[in-house]
Design a protein around this motif. Structure first.
Motif, short mmCIF file in Angstrom:
data_model
loop_
_atom_site.label_atom_id
_atom_site.label_comp_id
_atom_site.label_asym_id
_atom_site.label_seq_id
_atom_site.Cartn_x
_atom_site.Cartn_y
_atom_site.Cartn_z
N PRO A 30 -62.68 86.35 -22.42
CA PRO A 30 -63.33 85.09 -21.32
C PRO A 30 -64.78 85.34 -22.42
CG PRO A 30 -63.84 86.40 -20.44
CD PRO A 30 -62.85 87.09 -21.00
N ASP A 31 -65.39 83.94 -23.22
CA ASP A 31 -66.62 83.43 -23.97
C ASP A 31 -66.81 82.88 -23.00
OD1 ASP A 31 -68.51 84.45 -25.45
OD2 ASP A 31 -67.15 82.99 -26.61
N PHE A 32 -67.34 83.27 -22.32
CA PHE A 32 -68.10 82.01 -20.92
C PHE A 32 -69.31 81.47 -21.56
CE2 PHE A 32 -64.54 82.46 -17.06
CZ PHE A 32 -64.32 82.13 -17.81
N LYS A 33 -69.48 79.96 -21.12
CA LYS A 33 -71.29 79.65 -21.32
C LYS A 33 -71.90 79.24 -19.89
CE LYS A 33 -71.00 80.90 -25.62
NZ LYS A 33 -71.65 82.08 -26.11
N TYR A 34 -72.51 79.65 -19.42
CA TYR A 34 -73.58 79.45 -18.45
C TYR A 34 -74.57 77.69 -19.05
CZ TYR A 34 -76.78 79.74 -14.24
OH TYR A 34 -77.39 79.81 -13.81
N ILE A 35 -73.71 76.83 -18.12
CA ILE A 35 -74.73 75.66 -17.97
C ILE A 35 -75.60 76.10 -16.93
CG2 ILE A 35 -74.46 73.36 -17.84
CD1 ILE A 35 -71.15 73.86 -17.92
N GLU A 36 -77.03 75.44 -17.06
CA GLU A 36 -78.05 75.32 -15.80
C GLU A 36 -77.92 74.44 -14.83
OE1 GLU A 36 -81.53 75.28 -17.99
OE2 GLU A 36 -81.78 76.99 -18.61
N PRO A 37 -77.92 74.30 -13.15
CA PRO A 37 -77.41 73.68 -12.20
C PRO A 37 -78.04 72.63 -12.43
CG PRO A 37 -77.95 75.48 -11.77
CD PRO A 37 -77.95 76.36 -12.69
N ARG A 38 -79.56 73.09 -12.87
CA ARG A 38 -80.56 71.34 -13.46
C ARG A 38 -79.31 70.19 -14.32
NH1 ARG A 38 -83.70 74.11 -17.33
NH2 ARG A 38 -85.32 74.31 -16.26
N TYR A 39 -78.25 70.46 -15.23
CA TYR A 39 -77.13 69.99 -15.35
C TYR A 39 -76.44 68.27 -14.89
CZ TYR A 39 -79.03 71.32 -20.16
OH TYR A 39 -80.20 71.55 -20.59
N PHE A 40 -76.31 69.94 -13.34
CA PHE A 40 -75.42 68.88 -12.07
C PHE A 40 -76.10 68.09 -11.35
CE2 PHE A 40 -73.02 72.47 -14.44
CZ PHE A 40 -71.90 71.42 -14.62
N ASN A 41 -75.65 67.15 -10.73
CA ASN A 41 -75.67 66.88 -9.69
C ASN A 41 -74.61 65.93 -8.70
OD1 ASN A 41 -77.12 65.22 -7.34
ND2 ASN A 41 -78.31 63.44 -9.22
N THR A 42 -74.55 65.82 -7.79
CA THR A 42 -73.48 65.54 -6.75
C THR A 42 -73.34 64.12 -5.80
OG1 THR A 42 -74.42 65.55 -4.73
CG2 THR A 42 -73.49 67.45 -4.82
N ASP A 43 -71.98 63.66 -5.71
CA ASP A 43 -71.69 62.09 -5.66
C ASP A 43 -71.93 62.11 -3.90
OD1 ASP A 43 -69.43 63.23 -4.90
OD2 ASP A 43 -68.58 62.11 -6.26
N LYS A 44 -71.89 60.78 -3.07
CA LYS A 44 -71.86 60.38 -2.13
C LYS A 44 -70.67 61.02 -1.22
CE LYS A 44 -69.08 56.31 -2.17
NZ LYS A 44 -68.88 54.98 -1.73
N ASP A 45 -69.40 61.63 -1.77
CA ASP A 45 -68.94 62.52 -1.48
C ASP A 45 -68.61 63.58 -1.62
OD1 ASP A 45 -67.07 60.26 -0.18
OD2 ASP A 45 -66.27 59.93 -2.38
N ASP A 46 -69.48 64.30 -1.64
CA ASP A 46 -70.19 65.72 -2.35
C ASP A 46 -69.28 66.66 -3.47
OD1 ASP A 46 -72.11 68.41 -1.49
OD2 ASP A 46 -70.45 68.99 -0.34
N ARG A 47 -69.04 65.53 -3.62
CA ARG A 47 -68.82 66.20 -5.80
C ARG A 47 -69.44 66.68 -6.15
NH1 ARG A 47 -64.12 62.05 -7.06
NH2 ARG A 47 -62.72 64.10 -8.75
N LEU A 48 -69.11 67.57 -7.29
CA LEU A 48 -70.14 68.63 -7.85
C LEU A 48 -69.98 67.76 -8.86
CD1 LEU A 48 -72.51 70.37 -8.08
CD2 LEU A 48 -71.58 72.36 -8.82
N TYR A 49 -70.13 67.06 -10.25
CA TYR A 49 -70.20 66.55 -11.39
C TYR A 49 -71.48 67.18 -12.12
CZ TYR A 49 -73.20 62.81 -10.57
OH TYR A 49 -74.72 62.24 -10.22
#
Length: 466
Positions: A118-137
């Motif tokens: 694996p060569d995973f790249k960490y993404i900082e959480p500030r790039y994410f949000n949730t919708d009204k159904d609590d789905r992470l995007y």
């Protein structure tokens, strides 16, 4: 596969200050993006938050990683990967989920000399949000890339610290609540201090009736850099109203907030800057709480690591053998207590399987040791039959000899050999005397006891010297 673009403008959108409305939106507005920004602001500006979070992450990342499989080839393959520096960085990035509740990675692999790693790249959480159904995007300009819709693109480690949705289950939700209250009190106190740090200037003069002269006096007073100026008649009564906020109350409240932050993060206030608590009993209780939290962190991260290791093995082996992988949170204190419990169980007559002890103490190749306490005279003579029988026979002949003293000296070396074997196969002195009584020989028992006591004394002296 979709192309992910992380804009610098999004990353640069870091708060330089916070307001009441922004904090209220972050806490009550169910907005993950706002909550992350406010939390990162407090983490940067409040050393109490940053140090306690870092401490908890270091605790779990410094635990030894235990891996075991029946397949030696898989063992060697995974062991080499787990010792890699990139895996250590991956593990530390995973621990960021302790505060945010999740740690997102871009899932990608590379070919390293025929090994798919694996060569995973960490993404900082500030790039994410949730919708009204609590789905992470993941935010992508005007588009949304939902995490649960594209498992081939993302790999996430979830680390909930409470029940609820992604926002309320995160540790940063509680931290922001306390830190906002602390920040509000500090800002209000600083405003109060700024307003009343320079006392107002009161001038008593007969020039009150002369407007031009009054303005000149006030202008001169303002030039003295007073925070407040007032011109009154010399016969007027003027009172200064003082606020009731004192330094001690302010510092006590700040200390209370710091202890609450430490207790929320590490479960103990002694880890923070508390100076009023510190008895040994209190410290022991807080240390036990810290160990419980450490076990929890290790268990949650071990579950995600097992999924990761299985994915790696599936890419490199056609048939993945059963395996175990975990962060070993078994502390030395716990192992010492367990060893005492197992010893008592063994003394009660029960036998503990070696496989169970091997799993508990993480010792590979653990084998049961022969119980020497059950050895009797026949077992001793089987191990040392030639030497002991020869010594006993010589001593029996010495008893029948007319020159008893010389015969006794001639066989003393052989007798000491027998006694040394008895001592070697005994755990206690009482057990040695018991085995001595079981020897059926014509040797006077008082003679053997005297030799045995000498041998015991020599052993003790040698032990003290070592």
């Amino acid at each position: 596969m979709k192309k992910i673009v992380l804009k610098r403008t999004d990353k640069a959108d870091i708060l330089g200050s916070v307001s009441y409305d922004l904090v209220k939106t972050a806490i009550t507005g169910q907005n993950l993006e706002s909550l992350v920004k406010v939390y990162e602001y407090f983490k940067t500006t409040d050393t109490q938050i940053g140090s306690e979070i870092f401490k908890r992450r270091v605790y779990v990342c410094s635990l030894p990683l235990f891996y075991e499989s029946e397949d030696k080839t898989q063992n060697e393959f995974i062991s080499n990967y787990l010792e890699n520096a990139k895996f250590k960085r991956l593990l530390f990035d995973m621990s960021s989920a302790i505060a945010y509740g999740f740690a997102p990675f871009l899932k990608q692999y590379k070919n390293d000399d025929g090994k798919i790693l694996p060569d995973f790249k960490y993404i900082e959480p500030r790039y994410f949000n949730t919708d009204k159904d609590d789905r992470l995007y993941l935010k992508q300009s005007f588009d949304r890339v939902f995490v649960d819709d594209d498992s081939e693109l993302f790999w996430l480690h979830y680390h909930p610290t409470d029940s609820g949705d992604i926002i309320t289950q995160s540790l940063m939700y509680r931290i922001v609540t306390i830190a906002a209250l602390k920040h509000l009190v500090i800002s209000k106190y600083m405003s109060y201090f700024d307003a009343l740090s320079v006392p107002p200037l009161v001038i008593n003069s007969d020039a009150v009736a002369d407007e031009n002269q009054s303005e000149a006096i006030i202008e001169a007073a303002v030039n003295l850099r007073a925070n407040g100026v007032g011109l009154f008649g010399k016969d007027d009564l003027v009172n200064l109203i003082n606020g009731n906020v004192d330094k001690g109350t302010f510092l006590d409240f700040i200390r209370y907030c710091d202890e609450a932050i430490s207790k929320s993060i590490t479960g103990q206030i002694l880890a923070g800057n508390s100076q009023t608590n510190g008895t040994q009993a209190l410290g022991r209780v807080h240390n036990e709480v810290r160990q419980d939290i450490l076990r929890f962190d290790a268990g949650v991260m071990s579950a995600s690591l097992k999924e990761l290791v299985y994915a790696i093995l599936s890419l490199n082996f056609s048939n993945v053998k059963p395996f175990k992988v975990a962060l070993d949170a078994g502390l030395e204190t716990d192992e010492e207590l367990l060893s005492l419990v197992y010893e008592r169980i063994n003394n009660m007559g029960y036998e503990i399987p070696a496989e169970f002890l091997e799993q508990t103490f993480k010792i590979k190749g653990l084998k049961l040791k022969q119980n020497k306490q059950e050895n009797n005279k026949s077992t001793i003579l089987e191990l040392n039959s030639t030497k002991q029988n020869l010594a006993l026979d010589k001593f029996d002949l010495a008893l029948q000899s007319t020159d008893y003293q010389n015969a006794e000296k001639s066989v003393l070396t052989e007798i000491e050999g027998v006694l040394n074997e008895i001592l070697k196969d005994s755990f206690t002195f009482e057990e040695a005397f018991k085995k001595l009584n079981e020897l059926k020989t014509d040797i006077p028992l008082e003679k053997l006891e005297a030799y045995l006591i000498n041998a015991i004394a020599n052993s003790e002296i040698l032990g003290y010297e070592n």
